[in-house]
Scaffold this motif. Structure first.
Motif, PDB file in Angstrom:
ATOM      1  N   LYS A 135      45.424  47.453  31.360  1.00  0.00           N
ATOM      2  CA  LYS A 135      45.231  46.271  32.194  1.00  0.00           C
ATOM      3  C   LYS A 135      45.943  45.086  31.543  1.00  0.00           C
ATOM      4  O   LYS A 135      45.476  44.538  30.553  1.00  0.00           O
ATOM      5  CB  LYS A 135      43.746  45.981  32.379  1.00  0.00           C
ATOM      6  N   ASP A 138      44.042  41.630  30.942  1.00  0.00           N
ATOM      7  CA  ASP A 138      42.985  41.727  29.932  1.00  0.00           C
ATOM      8  C   ASP A 138      43.558  41.877  28.530  1.00  0.00           C
ATOM      9  O   ASP A 138      43.113  41.232  27.575  1.00  0.00           O
ATOM     10  CB  ASP A 138      42.058  42.910  30.235  1.00  0.00           C
ATOM     11  N   ARG A 141      45.177  38.641  27.332  1.00  0.00           N
ATOM     12  CA  ARG A 141      44.211  37.633  26.885  1.00  0.00           C
ATOM     13  C   ARG A 141      43.760  37.908  25.447  1.00  0.00           C
ATOM     14  O   ARG A 141      43.648  36.979  24.631  1.00  0.00           O
ATOM     15  CB  ARG A 141      42.995  37.615  27.815  1.00  0.00           C
ATOM     16  N   ASP A 162      36.706  39.750  22.073  1.00  0.00           N
ATOM     17  CA  ASP A 162      36.458  39.835  23.506  1.00  0.00           C
ATOM     18  C   ASP A 162      35.721  38.600  24.019  1.00  0.00           C
ATOM     19  O   ASP A 162      36.037  38.072  25.089  1.00  0.00           O
ATOM     20  CB  ASP A 162      35.656  41.095  23.839  1.00  0.00           C
ATOM     21  N   GLU A 166      37.293  35.854  26.667  1.00  0.00           N
ATOM     22  CA  GLU A 166      36.639  35.563  27.941  1.00  0.00           C
ATOM     23  C   GLU A 166      36.303  34.085  28.077  1.00  0.00           C
ATOM     24  O   GLU A 166      36.544  33.477  29.129  1.00  0.00           O
ATOM     25  CB  GLU A 166      35.365  36.396  28.073  1.00  0.00           C
ATOM     26  N   GLU A 409      45.553  42.473  38.909  1.00  0.00           N
ATOM     27  CA  GLU A 409      45.800  42.004  37.539  1.00  0.00           C
ATOM     28  C   GLU A 409      46.817  42.895  36.823  1.00  0.00           C
ATOM     29  O   GLU A 409      46.900  42.882  35.596  1.00  0.00           O
ATOM     30  CB  GLU A 409      44.489  41.901  36.753  1.00  0.00           C
TER      31      GLU A 409
END
Length: 417
Positions: A135, A138, A141, A162, A166, A409
């Motif tokens: 992904k 994700d 990030r 994580d 977020e 995404e």
């Protein structure tokens, strides 16, 4: 004396709902309707002047004509920027704070952030679960959170990665959201500010050590225009104004992979790793795909420009997305053409995904150079160091959602490094 002209005015009591419904295209739609780069509408109960185009951008970034201190909506301060941030300062206070950021943007520092980006992607490849789709958003990030932590000196450990990824993305995903998503963004900012305030306090009490070259140290000991140390809350806000934008590059990375997939004929030039070709491609990604929709300011004093009268205190929006897609500035703006940047003259007001003007004295984003270096390294890694497949999925994106990212995404499979 230039002839006085009336600013075209949109009829109706308020158009806030339409702005939410039309997103990135709200200003450009009305510019086309009025056949004007200047018009007035009404948002959140007050009159608002909207501007689009190179000449409009140039006047918008004239510091004597516009101010920023009371322009950003409260919901953006509570999520995106933070209270007391550099984006809302003017005059000597802004110059002092801006220099704090610009002092980090040295050649060596930008080379380091590029190296850190390469290391972050190599680590992501090593940790890859080949049984699951990769992904992009994700993983980007998390990679960008690693880069931001290492570059700023703000410690973020693997078990916290994580959570921080977020929370930092909550801040830029929530300013225009309503309901739970907006309040989640506010909560994430509050938690992050408190965490960094604790770090600042430890730095000042010498209970935590970090390199003097890092932003954590530099900002903790920075003095304002009056010679006073910044309070620890302001330091936290400004450190988040480094961490958050670096993680927000993930939006561009998602679109970067989409562009590679949708325009394979443009990719061959990138196989050599030529710096110029890499830059042309990522600049076109930044121009073509949506990122930040507009910038806000208020008229600082009455003045007349191009025959239009601007009244002191009037909220004014500059259309960043619309200027990057303006047919007067860009030939065939709806086409993805990296080669257009071969002949771009570097004008500071026609290509403004990070705002316009110059860096040191104005309000152009201090992190633009950093963003370019991160994206060049990421693009080189994707094109020249790994292979992958893009399975069938919904790759469409909406110009009504801010920020916009592809619906799926972007998921890729069969990643090989």
């Amino acid at each position: 004396m230039a002839e006085q002209r009336s600013i075209p005015k949109e009829r109706g009591a308020d158009h806030t709902l339409k702005q939410l419904q039309e997103g990135y295209q709200f200003i450009l739609n009305r510019s086309h309707m009025f056949h004007s780069n200047v018009f007035e509408t009404r948002l959140m109960g007050e009159p608002v002047i909207c501007l689009v185009g190179k000449e409009a951008a140039e006047i918008f970034y004239a510091n004597d004509k516009f101010r920023r201190k009371d322009a950003a909506p409260k919901r953006a301060k509570k999520t995106l920027f933070g209270e007391g941030a550099v984006q809302g300062l003017d005059g000597e206070a802004h110059l002092n704070r801006k220099q704090m950021f610009m002092s980090l943007m040295t050649k060596d520092s930008l080379e380091e952030v590029r190296s850190l980006t390469g290391k972050a992607w190599k680590l992501a490849m090593r940790n890859l679960n080949k049984e699951e789709p990769f992904k992009v958003y994700d993983e980007a990030r998390k990679a960008m959170t690693r880069v931001a932590s290492a570059w700023t000196g703000v410690p973020i450990y693997d078990e916290q990665l994580d959570k921080w990824a977020e929370e930092l993305s909550d801040m830029y995903e929530s300013p225009t959201a309503v309901g739970f998503k907006h309040w989640k963004g506010r909560r994430s900012r509050s938690k992050a500010e408190k965490s960094i305030e604790n770090l600042v306090e430890k730095i000042r009490k010498e209970k935590l050590t970090t390199s003097k070259d890092r932003a954590l140290y530099q900002f903790s000991w920075h003095r304002d225009e009056n010679g006073n140390l910044l309070d620890k809350h302001t330091v936290a806000v400004e450190l988040l104004n480094l961490l958050r934008p670096i993680v927000a590059i993930s939006v561009y990375i998602d679109f970067l992979v989409l562009a590679i997939h949708e325009h394979p004929e443009k990719v061959e030039k990138l196989r050599t790793g030529d710096e110029n070709e890499l830059q042309y491609f990522i600049q076109e990604v930044r121009r073509y795909y949506p990122f930040f929709p507009f910038a806000a300011a208020r008229v600082n004093r009455n003045f007349t420009w191009d025959g239009y009268a601007f009244k002191q205190g009037t909220l004014t929006l500059l259309d960043l997305y619309g200027t990057n897609h303006h047919p007067e500035l860009w030939e065939n703006p709806k086409l993805f053409k990296p080669e257009r940047f071969q002949s771009w003259d570097g004008h500071p007001f026609d290509f403004i995904p990070h705002g316009g003007g110059e860096f040191e004295m104005g309000h152009r984003c201090a992190g633009e150079w950093l963003t370019i270096e991160v994206l060049k390294e990421t693009l080189d890694h994707i094109v020249n160091r790994i292979s992958f497949e893009v399975p069938e999925q919904n790759l469409g994106f909406s110009l009504k959602e801010i920020p916009s990212i592809p619906k799926s995404e972007v998921k890729v499979t069969g990643v090989q490094s």
